[in-house]
Design a protein around this motif. Structure first.
Motif, short mmCIF file in Angstrom:
data_model
loop_
_atom_site.label_atom_id
_atom_site.label_comp_id
_atom_site.label_asym_id
_atom_site.label_seq_id
_atom_site.Cartn_x
_atom_site.Cartn_y
_atom_site.Cartn_z
N UNK A 20 33.13 53.05 93.47
CA UNK A 20 33.01 52.27 92.23
C UNK A 20 31.95 51.18 92.37
N UNK A 21 31.98 50.46 93.48
CA UNK A 21 30.99 49.41 93.70
C UNK A 21 29.58 50.02 93.85
N UNK A 22 29.51 51.15 94.52
CA UNK A 22 28.22 51.83 94.67
C UNK A 22 27.64 52.20 93.31
N UNK A 23 28.48 52.68 92.40
CA UNK A 23 28.02 53.07 91.07
C UNK A 23 27.54 51.87 90.26
N UNK A 24 27.99 50.68 90.60
CA UNK A 24 27.60 49.46 89.88
C UNK A 24 26.38 48.77 90.49
N UNK A 25 25.84 49.32 91.55
CA UNK A 25 24.78 48.64 92.30
C UNK A 25 23.47 49.42 92.22
N UNK A 26 22.36 48.72 92.03
CA UNK A 26 21.04 49.34 92.00
C UNK A 26 20.10 48.55 92.90
N UNK A 80 23.34 57.13 80.49
CA UNK A 80 22.77 56.05 79.70
C UNK A 80 23.76 54.92 79.43
N UNK A 81 24.72 54.74 80.35
CA UNK A 81 25.64 53.61 80.28
C UNK A 81 25.08 52.49 81.16
N UNK A 82 25.11 51.27 80.67
CA UNK A 82 24.61 50.13 81.43
C UNK A 82 25.59 49.73 82.51
N UNK A 83 25.66 50.50 83.57
CA UNK A 83 26.71 50.32 84.57
C UNK A 83 26.32 49.45 85.76
N UNK A 84 25.06 49.07 85.87
CA UNK A 84 24.64 48.29 87.04
C UNK A 84 24.99 46.83 86.86
N UNK A 85 26.02 46.40 87.58
CA UNK A 85 26.41 44.99 87.56
C UNK A 85 25.72 44.18 88.64
N UNK A 86 25.25 44.87 89.67
CA UNK A 86 24.62 44.18 90.79
C UNK A 86 23.26 44.80 91.06
N UNK A 87 22.22 43.98 90.95
CA UNK A 87 20.86 44.44 91.22
C UNK A 87 20.34 43.75 92.47
#
Length: 89
Positions: free
Chosen positions: A10-16, A48-55
């Motif tokens: 889950x955290x990996x999916x939120x990170x770019x 196309x969901x804005x899922x990146x919470x951590x850049x």
């Protein structure tokens, strides 16, 4: 990255990790619509969901023509998209 994905998908999916080319492009774009489109490509997932919470943004001291000797990694918390925050490491 694979190990991280196994431990916390889950955290990996939120990170770019923003590639240097993408960060440089964001610095150089003058059009707000082009800038927004490039940014959406970074933060959105394949659906196309804005899922990146951590850049993690790679930045350097280079100019328009390139170059640059000092590189930094800028962590950005986007859990509140209207008020992103830079984090200190």
């Amino acid at each position: 990255m694979d190990e991280w994905h196994r431990k916390d998908p889950d955290l990996t999916a939120q990170t770019r990790l923003v590639q240097p080319e993408q960060a440089q492009l964001l610095r150089l774009i003058r059009s707000r619509s082009d800038d927004a489109q490039t940014f959406r490509r970074i933060v959105n997932d394949q659906d196309d969901n804005g899922s990146a919470n951590f850049l993690f943004v790679t930045v350097n001291d280079g100019g328009v023509t390139g170059g640059g000797a000092d590189w930094s990694l800028l962590p950005v918390d986007r859990r509140v998209p209207a008020a992103p925050r830079c984090l200190s490491l």
